[in-house]
Design an enzyme around this catalytic site. Structure first.
Site, short mmCIF file in Angstrom:
data_model
loop_
_atom_site.label_atom_id
_atom_site.label_comp_id
_atom_site.label_asym_id
_atom_site.label_seq_id
_atom_site.Cartn_x
_atom_site.Cartn_y
_atom_site.Cartn_z
N CYS A 87 6.99 16.29 9.59
CA CYS A 87 5.88 14.91 9.36
C CYS A 87 5.52 13.90 10.26
O CYS A 87 4.40 13.27 9.92
CB CYS A 87 6.24 14.56 7.87
SG CYS A 87 6.67 15.50 7.01
N CYS A 210 3.62 12.62 -5.49
CA CYS A 210 3.67 13.37 -4.74
C CYS A 210 2.66 14.09 -3.98
O CYS A 210 1.53 13.97 -4.81
CB CYS A 210 4.16 15.03 -5.16
SG CYS A 210 5.65 15.39 -6.20
N LYS A 331 -0.52 10.12 0.14
CA LYS A 331 -0.45 10.36 -1.30
C LYS A 331 -1.40 10.29 -2.29
O LYS A 331 -2.50 11.22 -2.54
CB LYS A 331 0.43 8.94 -2.75
CG LYS A 331 -0.41 9.72 -4.11
CD LYS A 331 0.59 10.83 -4.50
CE LYS A 331 0.17 10.62 -6.02
NZ LYS A 331 -1.73 11.78 -5.55
N HIS A 335 -2.25 14.62 3.40
CA HIS A 335 -1.37 14.51 4.25
C HIS A 335 -1.23 15.94 5.40
O HIS A 335 -0.41 16.67 5.28
CB HIS A 335 0.30 14.85 4.15
CG HIS A 335 1.63 14.52 4.72
ND1 HIS A 335 1.48 14.10 6.35
CD2 HIS A 335 2.62 14.61 4.14
CE1 HIS A 335 2.65 14.18 6.18
NE2 HIS A 335 3.33 15.17 5.81
#
Length: 388
Positions: A87, A210, A331, A335
């Protein structure tokens, strides 16, 4: 030698079944060029180097994925390197671009990131996310990415006897910011009750704690001081710090901190000759709400255990003393793994140059970006300053 961000752009983040990783990258590339006042088709004569961050979710174009997107936008004659750090791939791509400029090897470098994550099954995507942990002992033993961060959350709230509602407050803040961002994947507001009472994903994490899995791309142009002089807007990269750590959470000495973030932040502050109290705005890696709380402490914004108080007092709200994740963060904004760290720099550039629209924070002179790979196996921090 100083390095400057002189252009920045990104695609919308979300689910785009009619787009490819090439077309998403082209959108970000075009916007970055135009933000710098350049004609995209002429950049092949200007760009000396390209660095592209991507994990390669779904297995598409694993080999030469960097050149695959740069050739699509006409940069097939430009040296291109793919960076993979889970990430944190995008943030490390920006770091590599800065290093190329500061070394004197290049005057203008493209740093980009791209990921397509929504065209595979949920099980396949979960597998790809899982390999960013310690594969043999975490992924293959059944621990999901959410499960790893759930362990961190449980340890944190136990250690500090804190209220997990702090994670719901992170979600509410970031959704409020994302609702102002037309490129956000989940661009809607939520209530504290929504974020507190959502279905459990991995206790104590629920759905609103998440981030989504997203498609998207982001690109920034990094220039030398000489090259930057011709651009109307140039944001100085005042400091960069990076660190790696043990990949598996179970191998580390602490579950309530990400040591790589601390080390990277300390190096970035030292390079910029500042302290954390001199940061006006930050984009931090909130793949899960607990990650944002840990970031407050690891970046020196508050003492260990004080993050819940910081969020409750509104310090990190858009109109607070130190706004965090004005873009909506992972959030709400989304992502797309390889694009995330570059997208953070896009938001910092827009805020520092007054281009952030409804999200604009007044009097931003210095911004920080914080990008993490996996659960903390790698981290990179950039400090950026308004130069003009």
């Amino acid at each position: 030698m100083d390095a400057y961000v002189v252009g920045a752009g990104q695609s919308a983040f979300g689910s785009f079944p009619d787009e490819s990783y090439r077309s998403l990258f082209e959108t970000a590339y075009t916007q970055a060029a135009e933000s710098a006042g350049l004609v995209p088709s002429t950049l092949s004569d200007r760009v000396d180097e390209a660095v592209v961050g991507t994990l390669g979710v779904g297995g598409r174009q694993i080999g030469l994925s960097g050149p695959a997107v740069t050739e699509h936008v006409g940069l097939d004659g430009v040296p291109c390197t793919r960076v993979e750090n889970a990430c944190g791939a995008g943030g490390f791509a920006v770091r590599s671009a800065v290093q190329a400029v500061k070394s004197g090897m290049a005057d203008l470098v493209l740093a980009g990131g791209v990921e397509v994550m929504t065209d595979t099954s949920a099980d396949t995507t979960k597998w790809w996310l899982g390999v960013s942990g310690e594969t043999a002992w975490e992924r293959l033993s059944g621990t999901t990415f959410a499960g790893v961060y759930a362990q961190m959350a449980s340890a944190y709230f136990d250690a500090y006897d804190a209220d997990p509602e702090a994670m719901a407050r992170v979600a509410v803040k970031n959704h409020a910011n994302g609702a102002r961002n037309p490129k956000a994947h989940l661009g809607f507001e939520c209530t504290l009750a929504d974020a507190r009472d959502a279905p459990t994903v991995a206790d104590p994490l629920n759905l609103y704690h998440c981030c989504p899995t997203s498609d998207g791309a982001a690109v920034v142009l990094v220039a030398s001081e000489t090259a930057a002089a011709e651009f109307d807007d140039a944001v100085r990269v005042a400091g960069v710090g990076a660190a790696s750590d043990r990949v598996g959470l179970f191998e580390r000495d602490t579950y309530t901190s990400i040591p790589a973030s601390r080390t990277a932040a300390e190096a970035a502050y030292e390079a910029a000759d500042i302290g954390p109290d001199q940061i006006d705005l930050a984009e931090v890696h909130d793949c899960f709400a607990i990650a944002e709380l840990l970031a407050y402490e690891d970046l020196g914004f508050c003492a260990p255990g004080a993050a819940p108080d910081l969020i409750e007092r509104g310090v990190t709200d858009r109109d607070g003393d130190r706004p965090v994740n004005t873009s909506g963060g992972l959030k709400s904004k989304g992502h797309p793994i390889g694009a995330t760290g570059v997208g953070q720099v896009v938001e910092a550039f827009d805020q520092l140059t007054g281009r952030a629209g409804d999200r604009q924070v007044a009097d931003v002179g210095r911004a920080l970006t914080h990008n993490v790979g996996g659960s903390g196996g790698a981290a990179v921090v950039h400090v950026l300053e308004a130069d003009r």
